[in-house]
Scaffold this motif. Structure first.
Motif, PDB file in Angstrom:
ATOM      1  N   ASP A 106       5.553  -5.311   1.331  1.00 34.20           N
ATOM      2  CA  ASP A 106       4.538  -6.006   2.132  1.00 34.20           C
ATOM      3  C   ASP A 106       3.287  -5.146   2.332  1.00 34.20           C
ATOM      4  OD1 ASP A 106       6.116  -8.240   2.382  1.00 34.20           O
ATOM      5  OD2 ASP A 106       6.773  -7.810   4.437  1.00 34.20           O
ATOM      6  N   ASN A 107       3.427  -3.845   2.185  1.00 32.67           N
ATOM      7  CA  ASN A 107       2.309  -2.911   2.361  1.00 32.67           C
ATOM      8  C   ASN A 107       2.157  -2.029   1.116  1.00 32.67           C
ATOM      9  OD1 ASN A 107       1.628  -3.222   5.447  1.00 32.67           O
ATOM     10  ND2 ASN A 107       3.853  -3.149   5.308  1.00 32.67           N
ATOM     11  N   LEU A 108       2.251  -2.668  -0.039  1.00 28.90           N
ATOM     12  CA  LEU A 108       2.313  -1.912  -1.291  1.00 28.90           C
ATOM     13  C   LEU A 108       1.053  -1.095  -1.558  1.00 28.90           C
ATOM     14  CD1 LEU A 108       4.697  -1.697  -3.162  1.00 28.90           C
ATOM     15  CD2 LEU A 108       3.697  -3.454  -4.619  1.00 28.90           C
ATOM     16  N   ASP A 109      -0.117  -1.640  -1.214  1.00 32.71           N
ATOM     17  CA  ASP A 109      -1.356  -0.877  -1.405  1.00 32.71           C
ATOM     18  C   ASP A 109      -1.324   0.405  -0.590  1.00 32.71           C
ATOM     19  OD1 ASP A 109      -2.543  -2.524  -3.243  1.00 32.71           O
ATOM     20  OD2 ASP A 109      -3.864  -3.532  -1.812  1.00 32.71           O
ATOM     21  N   ASP A 110      -0.860   0.288   0.654  1.00 31.74           N
ATOM     22  CA  ASP A 110      -0.812   1.457   1.532  1.00 31.74           C
ATOM     23  C   ASP A 110       0.087   2.543   0.936  1.00 31.74           C
ATOM     24  OD1 ASP A 110      -1.221  -1.114   2.944  1.00 31.74           O
ATOM     25  OD2 ASP A 110      -1.557   0.158   4.686  1.00 31.74           O
ATOM     26  N   ALA A 111       1.278   2.126   0.496  1.00 34.99           N
ATOM     27  CA  ALA A 111       2.235   3.083  -0.069  1.00 34.99           C
ATOM     28  C   ALA A 111       1.680   3.714  -1.339  1.00 34.99           C
ATOM     29  CB  ALA A 111       3.563   2.400  -0.349  1.00 34.99           C
ATOM     30  N   SER A 112       1.079   2.882  -2.194  1.00 42.09           N
ATOM     31  CA  SER A 112       0.519   3.369  -3.452  1.00 42.09           C
ATOM     32  C   SER A 112      -0.608   4.367  -3.211  1.00 42.09           C
ATOM     33  CB  SER A 112       0.003   2.182  -4.269  1.00 42.09           C
ATOM     34  OG  SER A 112      -0.647   2.622  -5.429  1.00 42.09           O
ATOM     35  N   ILE A 113      -1.506   4.027  -2.285  1.00 46.42           N
ATOM     36  CA  ILE A 113      -2.625   4.910  -1.954  1.00 46.42           C
ATOM     37  C   ILE A 113      -2.102   6.252  -1.476  1.00 46.42           C
ATOM     38  CG2 ILE A 113      -4.459   5.302  -0.243  1.00 46.42           C
ATOM     39  CD1 ILE A 113      -4.825   2.172  -0.327  1.00 46.42           C
ATOM     40  N   PHE A 114      -1.101   6.187  -0.615  1.00 48.03           N
ATOM     41  CA  PHE A 114      -0.615   7.426  -0.034  1.00 48.03           C
ATOM     42  C   PHE A 114      -0.029   8.350  -1.090  1.00 48.03           C
ATOM     43  CE2 PHE A 114       2.423  10.252   1.883  1.00 48.03           C
ATOM     44  CZ  PHE A 114       1.609  10.865   2.816  1.00 48.03           C
ATOM     45  N   PHE A 115       0.839   7.828  -1.939  1.00 48.42           N
ATOM     46  CA  PHE A 115       1.485   8.704  -2.910  1.00 48.42           C
ATOM     47  C   PHE A 115       0.508   9.220  -3.969  1.00 48.42           C
ATOM     48  CE2 PHE A 115       5.280   6.545  -1.192  1.00 48.42           C
ATOM     49  CZ  PHE A 115       5.911   7.692  -0.726  1.00 48.42           C
ATOM     50  N   GLN A 116      -0.565   8.466  -4.195  1.00 46.96           N
ATOM     51  CA  GLN A 116      -1.580   8.940  -5.141  1.00 46.96           C
ATOM     52  C   GLN A 116      -2.532   9.949  -4.501  1.00 46.96           C
ATOM     53  OE1 GLN A 116      -3.573   5.382  -6.456  1.00 46.96           O
ATOM     54  NE2 GLN A 116      -1.747   4.554  -7.460  1.00 46.96           N
ATOM     55  N   SER A 117      -2.628   9.911  -3.165  1.00 47.17           N
ATOM     56  CA  SER A 117      -3.697  10.656  -2.501  1.00 47.17           C
ATOM     57  C   SER A 117      -3.237  11.665  -1.465  1.00 47.17           C
ATOM     58  CB  SER A 117      -4.667   9.670  -1.827  1.00 47.17           C
ATOM     59  OG  SER A 117      -5.143   8.720  -2.750  1.00 47.17           O
ATOM     60  N   ILE A 118      -1.932  11.872  -1.306  1.00 49.59           N
ATOM     61  CA  ILE A 118      -1.437  12.784  -0.276  1.00 49.59           C
ATOM     62  C   ILE A 118      -2.036  14.179  -0.420  1.00 49.59           C
ATOM     63  CG2 ILE A 118       0.648  13.377  -1.609  1.00 49.59           C
ATOM     64  CD1 ILE A 118       2.110  13.683   1.104  1.00 49.59           C
ATOM     65  N   HIS A 119      -2.341  14.580  -1.649  1.00 48.78           N
ATOM     66  CA  HIS A 119      -2.892  15.924  -1.863  1.00 48.78           C
ATOM     67  C   HIS A 119      -4.298  16.086  -1.284  1.00 48.78           C
ATOM     68  CE1 HIS A 119      -4.214  13.468  -5.279  1.00 48.78           C
ATOM     69  NE2 HIS A 119      -5.224  14.297  -5.397  1.00 48.78           N
ATOM     70  N   HIS A 120      -4.937  14.960  -0.902  1.00 45.42           N
ATOM     71  CA  HIS A 120      -6.259  15.049  -0.289  1.00 45.42           C
ATOM     72  C   HIS A 120      -6.184  15.363   1.202  1.00 45.42           C
ATOM     73  CE1 HIS A 120      -8.607  13.843  -3.770  1.00 45.42           C
ATOM     74  NE2 HIS A 120      -7.799  12.818  -3.961  1.00 45.42           N
ATOM     75  N   LEU A 121      -4.998  15.262   1.790  1.00 44.72           N
ATOM     76  CA  LEU A 121      -4.856  15.577   3.209  1.00 44.72           C
ATOM     77  C   LEU A 121      -4.900  17.087   3.426  1.00 44.72           C
ATOM     78  CD1 LEU A 121      -1.977  13.184   4.387  1.00 44.72           C
ATOM     79  CD2 LEU A 121      -4.436  12.921   4.778  1.00 44.72           C
ATOM     80  N   SER A 122      -5.411  17.487   4.579  1.00 45.70           N
ATOM     81  CA  SER A 122      -5.410  18.896   4.933  1.00 45.70           C
ATOM     82  C   SER A 122      -3.966  19.372   5.087  1.00 45.70           C
ATOM     83  CB  SER A 122      -6.151  19.097   6.263  1.00 45.70           C
ATOM     84  OG  SER A 122      -5.414  18.477   7.314  1.00 45.70           O
TER      85      SER A 122
END
Length: 199
Positions: free
Chosen positions: A103-119
């Motif tokens: 139901d929140n696939l975009d959110d999950a996808s964004i996170f796993f692709q972009s976690i390295h951008h977090l401090s």
């Protein structure tokens, strides 16, 4: 002071407008290729509103994932407290996390692709929140193993990795117009999990 709702009469709170715009743009273009200006223009607000509610683009990325994890944690808390056999509680929890991820696939996808951008600090915080969820899920498996309902042949931590490994790959193959509904995928994966645990 920043307004809490937009100026177009829809009554949608500004934070939700910003999150919706950021989620769509991050999913379409990627986090690193999306500017703050593009987010605020898509949300119909000012940069001042974004910085009032989120502080930075990175805070938006963090919240994209955190809101789904909060939902899933609340639901896991509910299943864990149910007055039902542990097999039922685990199956319901295992299926629910699949449905809420789809139901929140975009959110999950964004996170796993972009976690390295977090401090490092935010990365550590997210991993701690996710670990708490996994530990509670593992607790249900261990409860079943200790009571003899589930097999002890495979360590509970490995069973957790098996189930969540499948979930983390959903964004790479699941399509809303595909042959399986979210509930059907959830039922299949939950059944696979329980079959792996049967004595």
């Amino acid at each position: 002071m920043a307004r809490t709702t937009d100026g177009e009469g829809t009554g949608t709170p500004v934070p939700q407008r910003l999150l919706a715009a950021a989620t769509r743009l991050f999913a379409e273009r990627g986090y690193d290729r999306t500017s703050v200006q593009e987010i605020v223009e898509a949300a119909g607000v000012t940069k001042g509103a974004l910085y009032h509610y989120f502080g930075s683009k990175e805070d938006l990325l963090h919240e994209v994932y955190a809101r789904v994890l909060r939902l899933q944690q609340e639901r896991l808390d509910h299943f864990a407290r149910m007055d039902a056999p542990v097999e039922r509680r685990l199956r319901d929890a295992a299926a629910d996390v699949v449905v809420t991820t789809i139901d929140n696939l975009d959110d999950a996808s964004i996170f796993f692709q972009s976690i390295h951008h977090l401090s490092p600090e935010k990365n550590k915080q997210v991993r701690a929140e996710r670990r708490r969820y996994h530990e509670q899920f593992k607790g249900l498996i261990e409860e079943g193993q200790e009571s003899g309902v589930f097999s002890r042949a495979t360590p509970a931590s490995l069973v957790v990795d098996y189930h969540f490994g499948s979930i983390h790959h959903l964004s790479t193959w699941y399509r809303p117009n595909g042959p399986l509904s979210p509930r059907e995928v959830a039922d299949h994966l939950a059944d696979l999990l329980l079959r792996a645990l049967r004595p």
